[in-house]
Design a protein around this motif. Structure first.
Motif, PDB file in Angstrom:
ATOM      1  N   ALA A 128      26.040  12.127  17.695  1.00 58.38           N
ATOM      2  CA  ALA A 128      24.823  13.329  17.521  1.00 58.38           C
ATOM      3  C   ALA A 128      24.304  13.376  18.999  1.00 58.38           C
ATOM      4  CB  ALA A 128      24.058  12.575  16.759  1.00 58.38           C
ATOM      5  N   ALA A 129      24.537  13.021  19.708  1.00 56.80           N
ATOM      6  CA  ALA A 129      23.930  13.353  21.267  1.00 56.80           C
ATOM      7  C   ALA A 129      25.051  14.329  21.784  1.00 56.80           C
ATOM      8  CB  ALA A 129      23.949  12.099  22.134  1.00 56.80           C
ATOM      9  N   MET A 130      26.390  13.905  21.468  1.00 59.58           N
ATOM     10  CA  MET A 130      27.424  15.067  22.075  1.00 59.58           C
ATOM     11  C   MET A 130      26.898  16.463  21.227  1.00 59.58           C
ATOM     12  SD  MET A 130      31.635  14.949  21.685  1.00 59.58           S
ATOM     13  CE  MET A 130      31.598  15.129  19.880  1.00 59.58           C
ATOM     14  N   ALA A 131      26.714  16.383  19.928  1.00 59.67           N
ATOM     15  CA  ALA A 131      26.407  17.633  19.184  1.00 59.67           C
ATOM     16  C   ALA A 131      25.232  18.166  19.714  1.00 59.67           C
ATOM     17  CB  ALA A 131      26.255  17.332  17.628  1.00 59.67           C
ATOM     18  N   PHE A 132      24.151  17.376  19.967  1.00 57.64           N
ATOM     19  CA  PHE A 132      22.840  18.041  20.404  1.00 57.64           C
ATOM     20  C   PHE A 132      23.042  18.595  21.879  1.00 57.64           C
ATOM     21  CE2 PHE A 132      18.901  17.423  23.075  1.00 57.64           C
ATOM     22  CZ  PHE A 132      18.174  17.963  22.372  1.00 57.64           C
ATOM     23  N   LEU A 133      23.749  18.071  22.796  1.00 53.82           N
ATOM     24  CA  LEU A 133      24.037  18.864  24.228  1.00 53.82           C
ATOM     25  C   LEU A 133      24.968  19.914  23.662  1.00 53.82           C
ATOM     26  CD1 LEU A 133      25.010  15.637  26.156  1.00 53.82           C
ATOM     27  CD2 LEU A 133      23.014  17.036  26.228  1.00 53.82           C
ATOM     28  N   CYS A 134      25.797  20.083  23.016  1.00 55.99           N
ATOM     29  CA  CYS A 134      26.529  21.326  22.483  1.00 55.99           C
ATOM     30  C   CYS A 134      25.531  22.292  22.201  1.00 55.99           C
ATOM     31  CB  CYS A 134      27.628  20.906  21.812  1.00 55.99           C
ATOM     32  SG  CYS A 134      28.682  22.540  21.262  1.00 55.99           S
ATOM     33  N   ALA A 135      24.650  22.047  21.084  1.00 60.62           N
ATOM     34  CA  ALA A 135      23.867  22.908  20.655  1.00 60.62           C
ATOM     35  C   ALA A 135      22.805  23.518  21.805  1.00 60.62           C
ATOM     36  CB  ALA A 135      22.904  22.102  19.565  1.00 60.62           C
ATOM     37  N   LEU A 136      22.221  22.811  22.881  1.00 57.36           N
ATOM     38  CA  LEU A 136      21.688  23.043  23.967  1.00 57.36           C
ATOM     39  C   LEU A 136      22.479  24.302  24.836  1.00 57.36           C
ATOM     40  CD1 LEU A 136      20.005  19.825  25.100  1.00 57.36           C
ATOM     41  CD2 LEU A 136      18.733  21.738  24.189  1.00 57.36           C
ATOM     42  N   MET A 137      23.849  23.763  25.006  1.00 53.57           N
ATOM     43  CA  MET A 137      24.673  24.744  25.697  1.00 53.57           C
ATOM     44  C   MET A 137      24.667  26.231  25.034  1.00 53.57           C
ATOM     45  SD  MET A 137      27.561  22.413  27.800  1.00 53.57           S
ATOM     46  CE  MET A 137      28.233  21.769  26.190  1.00 53.57           C
ATOM     47  N   THR A 138      24.901  26.177  23.797  1.00 59.74           N
ATOM     48  CA  THR A 138      25.185  27.292  23.069  1.00 59.74           C
ATOM     49  C   THR A 138      23.557  27.996  22.437  1.00 59.74           C
ATOM     50  OG1 THR A 138      25.223  26.415  20.858  1.00 59.74           O
ATOM     51  CG2 THR A 138      27.214  26.617  22.069  1.00 59.74           C
ATOM     52  N   ARG A 139      22.590  27.195  22.753  1.00 60.79           N
ATOM     53  CA  ARG A 139      21.288  27.794  22.805  1.00 60.79           C
ATOM     54  C   ARG A 139      21.105  27.980  21.347  1.00 60.79           C
ATOM     55  NH1 ARG A 139      21.510  30.855  28.179  1.00 60.79           N
ATOM     56  NH2 ARG A 139      20.759  29.447  29.627  1.00 60.79           N
ATOM     57  N   SER A 140      21.548  27.389  20.406  1.00 61.18           N
ATOM     58  CA  SER A 140      21.454  27.412  18.990  1.00 61.18           C
ATOM     59  C   SER A 140      20.323  26.806  18.393  1.00 61.18           C
ATOM     60  CB  SER A 140      22.576  27.045  18.240  1.00 61.18           C
ATOM     61  OG  SER A 140      22.694  27.219  16.884  1.00 61.18           O
ATOM     62  N   ARG A 141      19.202  27.285  18.077  1.00 58.57           N
ATOM     63  CA  ARG A 141      17.787  26.851  17.798  1.00 58.57           C
ATOM     64  C   ARG A 141      18.000  25.738  16.505  1.00 58.57           C
ATOM     65  NH1 ARG A 141      11.863  28.870  18.433  1.00 58.57           N
ATOM     66  NH2 ARG A 141      12.941  29.625  20.250  1.00 58.57           N
ATOM     67  N   LYS A 142      18.704  26.162  15.627  1.00 55.58           N
ATOM     68  CA  LYS A 142      18.809  25.616  14.292  1.00 55.58           C
ATOM     69  C   LYS A 142      19.867  24.137  14.466  1.00 55.58           C
ATOM     70  CE  LYS A 142      18.224  29.108  10.894  1.00 55.58           C
ATOM     71  NZ  LYS A 142      19.064  29.747   9.915  1.00 55.58           N
ATOM     72  N   ALA A 143      20.601  24.456  15.206  1.00 62.44           N
ATOM     73  CA  ALA A 143      21.688  23.288  15.781  1.00 62.44           C
ATOM     74  C   ALA A 143      20.923  22.060  16.320  1.00 62.44           C
ATOM     75  CB  ALA A 143      22.825  23.493  16.395  1.00 62.44           C
ATOM     76  N   ILE A 144      20.149  22.886  17.338  1.00 58.65           N
ATOM     77  CA  ILE A 144      19.286  22.048  18.233  1.00 58.65           C
ATOM     78  C   ILE A 144      18.239  20.924  17.331  1.00 58.65           C
ATOM     79  CG2 ILE A 144      17.450  21.546  19.731  1.00 58.65           C
ATOM     80  CD1 ILE A 144      18.737  24.138  21.225  1.00 58.65           C
TER      81      ILE A 144
END
Length: 166
Positions: A128-144
Motif C-alpha cells: 500500500a505504501a508503494m502504491a501511495f508513493l506511486c500515486a504521489l509521483m503521478t499526482r493522481s488525487r483519487k489514487a492518493i
C-alpha cells in the motif's frame, strides 16, 4: 481514470494477491495454532535462548534459538523440550500448542493471533505504501486518497501486531 492511477493500483494489488496466496499456508497454520484449532495444547516455560549470528559484514545480524519445557494439558503425555518462537525471554511462561509436526511450540491466544498476522499486515502495508508513493509521483488525487485509506488501517494493524505479538 488515468493510466497512472490504474498502474498505481493494479500492480501492487497483483503483488499483494500473489504474496497472500504464497503465504496462506504458513499464516493459516499459525492462525489455527493461535486459536487452538490445531496442535496439542499445553504450557511452555522458556529454558534457553541462544544467540547465533547470520551473515557477514554489514549484513550480519543476530538471531535467537529458543527452547521451552512443554507440559501437555493431557497429563498422560510426558513433558518435552522443543524449539519455540524467538520473541521470548528465559523464564517466561505462556500457553501454547505443539505443532502437528512436533517440532516447535507456538503461542496461543491474543499474542499468538497478533504474531500470526504481523507478516501479512506488514507486507500489505508495504505494498500500500508503494502504491501511495506511486500515486504521489503521478499526482493522481483519487489514487492518493484510496491508497492512503487502504494503508492507514494496515499501518495500525501492523503496529498493534508488533506491540502485542512480540
Amino acid at each position: 481514470m488515468t493510466v497512472g492511477m490504474v498502474l498505481c493500483l493494479v500492480i501492487p494489488t497483483g503483488l499483494f494477491i500473489w504474496l497472500m496466496v504464497a503465504l496462506a499456508g504458513v499464516v493459516t497454520v499459525e492462525l489455527k495454532a493461535a486459536f487452538g484449532h490445531e496442535g496439542t495444547p499445553g504450557t511452555a516455560t522458556v529454558v534457553s535462548c541462544e544467540p547465533y549470528t547470520v551473515g557477514t559484514g554489514r549484513s550480519r545480524r543476530t538471531n535467537y534459538d529458543c527452547e521451552v519445557h512443554f507440559v501437555f494439558d493431557d497429563r498422560s503425555k510426558q513433558p518435552i523440550v522443543v524449539d519455540t518462537v524467538p520473541e521470548v525471554e528465559v523464564g517466561e511462561v505462556f500457553a501454547g500448542v505443539l505443532t502437528p509436526e512436533g517440532d516447535r511450540v507456538l503461542p496461543t491466544g491474543e499474542r499468538g493471533v497478533w504474531r500470526a498476522i504481523l507478516v501479512p499486515s506488514g507486507i500489505a502495508f508495504g505494498l500500500a505504501a508503494m502504491a501511495f508513493l506511486c500515486a504521489l509521483m503521478t499526482r493522481s488525487r483519487k489514487a492518493i486518497i484510496w491508497t492512503g485509506a487502504l494503508g492507514t488501517p494496515l499501518l495500525v494493524a501492523m503496529i498493534v501486531a508488533i506491540v502485542v505479538g512480540t
